[in-house]
Scaffold this motif. Structure first.
Motif, PDB file in Angstrom:
ATOM      1  N   ILE A   1       0.841  -1.207   0.000  1.00  0.00           N
ATOM      2  CA  ILE A   1       0.000   0.000   0.000  1.00  0.00           C
ATOM      3  C   ILE A   1       0.870   1.248   0.000  1.00  0.00           C
ATOM      4  N   SER A   2       1.928   1.256   0.829  1.00  0.00           N
ATOM      5  CA  SER A   2       2.805   2.438   0.892  1.00  0.00           C
ATOM      6  C   SER A   2       3.571   2.619  -0.422  1.00  0.00           C
ATOM      7  N   GLU A   3       3.978   1.532  -1.050  1.00  0.00           N
ATOM      8  CA  GLU A   3       4.706   1.637  -2.316  1.00  0.00           C
ATOM      9  C   GLU A   3       3.789   2.143  -3.433  1.00  0.00           C
ATOM     10  N   ARG A   4       2.527   1.705  -3.425  1.00  0.00           N
ATOM     11  CA  ARG A   4       1.564   2.215  -4.411  1.00  0.00           C
ATOM     12  C   ARG A   4       1.304   3.699  -4.206  1.00  0.00           C
ATOM     13  N   LEU A   5       1.235   4.105  -2.937  1.00  0.00           N
ATOM     14  CA  LEU A   5       1.037   5.523  -2.642  1.00  0.00           C
ATOM     15  C   LEU A   5       2.209   6.342  -3.160  1.00  0.00           C
ATOM     16  N   ALA A   6       3.430   5.856  -2.942  1.00  0.00           N
ATOM     17  CA  ALA A   6       4.624   6.551  -3.449  1.00  0.00           C
ATOM     18  C   ALA A   6       4.593   6.638  -4.966  1.00  0.00           C
ATOM     19  N   LEU A   7       4.143   5.567  -5.616  1.00  0.00           N
ATOM     20  CA  LEU A   7       4.018   5.555  -7.085  1.00  0.00           C
ATOM     21  C   LEU A   7       3.036   6.622  -7.548  1.00  0.00           C
ATOM     22  N   MET A   8       1.895   6.716  -6.871  1.00  0.00           N
ATOM     23  CA  MET A   8       0.884   7.701  -7.246  1.00  0.00           C
ATOM     24  C   MET A   8       1.414   9.125  -7.069  1.00  0.00           C
ATOM     25  N   ILE A   9       2.060   9.391  -5.928  1.00  0.00           N
ATOM     26  CA  ILE A   9       2.569  10.739  -5.654  1.00  0.00           C
ATOM     27  C   ILE A   9       3.662  11.109  -6.645  1.00  0.00           C
ATOM     28  N   ALA A  10       4.575  10.167  -6.895  1.00  0.00           N
ATOM     29  CA  ALA A  10       5.659  10.441  -7.838  1.00  0.00           C
ATOM     30  C   ALA A  10       5.112  10.706  -9.238  1.00  0.00           C
ATOM     31  N   GLY A  11       4.046   9.973  -9.625  1.00  0.00           N
ATOM     32  CA  GLY A  11       3.445  10.198 -10.935  1.00  0.00           C
ATOM     33  C   GLY A  11       2.854  11.589 -11.058  1.00  0.00           C
ATOM     34  N   ARG A  12       2.177  12.047 -10.010  1.00  0.00           N
ATOM     35  CA  ARG A  12       1.617  13.401 -10.029  1.00  0.00           C
ATOM     36  C   ARG A  12       2.733  14.437 -10.079  1.00  0.00           C
ATOM     37  N   ALA A  13       3.803  14.173  -9.313  1.00  0.00           N
ATOM     38  CA  ALA A  13       4.931  15.108  -9.316  1.00  0.00           C
ATOM     39  C   ALA A  13       5.551  15.238 -10.698  1.00  0.00           C
ATOM     40  N   ARG A  14       5.677  14.102 -11.384  1.00  0.00           N
ATOM     41  CA  ARG A  14       6.242  14.149 -12.740  1.00  0.00           C
ATOM     42  C   ARG A  14       5.366  14.944 -13.687  1.00  0.00           C
ATOM     43  N   ARG A  15       4.042  14.800 -13.514  1.00  0.00           N
ATOM     44  CA  ARG A  15       3.116  15.558 -14.370  1.00  0.00           C
ATOM     45  C   ARG A  15       3.188  17.049 -14.099  1.00  0.00           C
ATOM     46  N   LEU A  16       3.671  17.403 -12.888  1.00  0.00           N
ATOM     47  CA  LEU A  16       3.833  18.818 -12.542  1.00  0.00           C
ATOM     48  C   LEU A  16       5.165  19.375 -13.028  1.00  0.00           C
ATOM     49  N   GLY A  17       5.959  18.503 -13.634  1.00  0.00           N
ATOM     50  CA  GLY A  17       7.251  18.959 -14.172  1.00  0.00           C
ATOM     51  C   GLY A  17       8.421  18.656 -13.285  1.00  0.00           C
ATOM     52  N   LEU A  18       8.235  17.959 -12.199  1.00  0.00           N
ATOM     53  CA  LEU A  18       9.338  17.657 -11.286  1.00  0.00           C
ATOM     54  C   LEU A  18      10.117  16.422 -11.764  1.00  0.00           C
TER      55      LEU A  18
END
Length: 349
Positions: free
Chosen positions: A332-349
């Protein structure tokens, strides 16, 4: 009566209600249970370690011999003080049932009314008779002990260091607390070790840089660093950090909590910035560790409060999922990290 709020618990442990004859203290964290039981024992009798005033029983002592517990509750202190009977429960249902019957009888005044009955248990489930009976009848207080939150550990650290006349800066405190184990007894040992490192009575105030050698753990292994990597769009580094943290004994709930803490710092920073504070000034006010400031500011320039609101809902959902019995909390924690990192990438990070 159930006491679950920390101020209520501390008030009772310091000055127990004279009308209370029985206390049940239980929880998964044995260190917190034992610490609170010791505090209560010292409050109800002047000599909590005197065998003439205090009887300490374990599950083995009364398994199949319930009369021993009743006999101790009927006895009168030989030294004239208030008698204390302590029982440490295990997992046997028969002993739990016998203890609940003795609890009810003592609360009703069937034994020595001046004796205090203190029951210490582990993670008692809802099927525990001691819990069921204790929560319903008069003259009994039930105190559940939950895992310490970062704020509890920070308060504990400050108070313990102050007692030894040393201190710790905010950045250093955040770093130290992020590495503390959640078990109270082990955490206290680490705090005492820090006090010795600083020198009791020296007046020294620890800085974050002072703790690097003391902690003996590479910063990259921290759950907080894994959370920062996720919000920075670095999924590989975030997952590596989570795996290292798991090897150090930190599970999924702690990882989710670390990501929530990082989000809270971003939210506070952006809120202060909108109110007119400079971004760097706002980050410092939010307790950002000085070594992480550059990366944190990079993230603060990309994330918005609206973006964080969306992530907040996912973190809350992950936190609830981790607390369900048998849940794959690490996944669950790894999936959450995946989701957050994906959003961050879409923001240009």
């Amino acid at each position: 009566m159930i006491l679950s709020r920390r101020p209520d618990i501390e008030r009772f442990l310091k000055t127990p209600d004279p009308a209370i004859r029985v206390a049940v203290i239980y929880g998964r964290d044995v260190g917190v249970v034992r610490e609170r039981a010791q505090a209560l024992a010292a409050a109800v009798t002047d000599r909590p370690d005197d065998p003439f005033d205090c009887a300490l029983l374990t599950e083995a002592d009364i398994d199949g011999e319930v009369g021993k517990l009743e006999g101790e509750l009927q006895a009168i202190s030989m030294m004239g003080g208030r008698r204390l009977v302590r029982l440490r429960l295990g997992e046997k249902a028969a002993v739990d049932r016998a203890a609940s019957e003795a609890l009810a009888a003592h609360a009703a005044g069937d034994f020595n009314p001046d004796a205090f009955f203190l029951i210490e248990g582990g993670a008692l489930g809802r099927d525990s008779q001691v819990r069921k009976v204790g929560e319903k009848i008069q003259g009994v207080v039930v105190i559940p002990c939950y895992e310490d939150e970062p704020g509890d550990l920070a308060r504990l650290t400050r108070e313990a260091l102050a007692a030894d006349k040393v201190g710790i800066e905010t950045d250093a405190l955040d770093l130290f607390v992020s590495r503390l184990p959640r078990e109270r007894g082990v955490a206290r040992s680490e705090i005492e070790r820090l006090a010795l490192f600083l020198g009791p009575g020296s007046g020294r105030v620890a800085r974050a840089a002072d703790l690097e050698d003391f902690l003996g753990v590479e910063p990259e292994a921290s759950l907080l660093d894994a959370a920062q990597d996720a919000f920075g769009g670095r999924l590989g580094a975030a997952h590596a950090g989570l795996r290292r943290a798991a090897q150090e004994g930190e599970g999924g709930p702690a990882a989710v909590r670390a990501m929530g803490m990082h989000l809270a710092k971003l939210r506070r920073t952006l809120t202060l910035h909108q109110a007119g504070a400079g971004l760097q000034e706002a980050a410092k006010a939010s307790g950002v560790f000085w070594k992480a400031e550059r990366e944190f500011l990079r993230q603060a320039r990309s994330w918005s409060l609206k973006d964080l609101d969306g992530v907040q809902a996912d973190i809350l959902a992950a936190d609830l999922a981790c607390k369900q019995s048998g849940s794959p909390d690490r996944l669950i924690s790894e999936r959450l990290a995946l989701m957050i990192a994906g959003r961050a990438r879409r923001l240009g990070l």
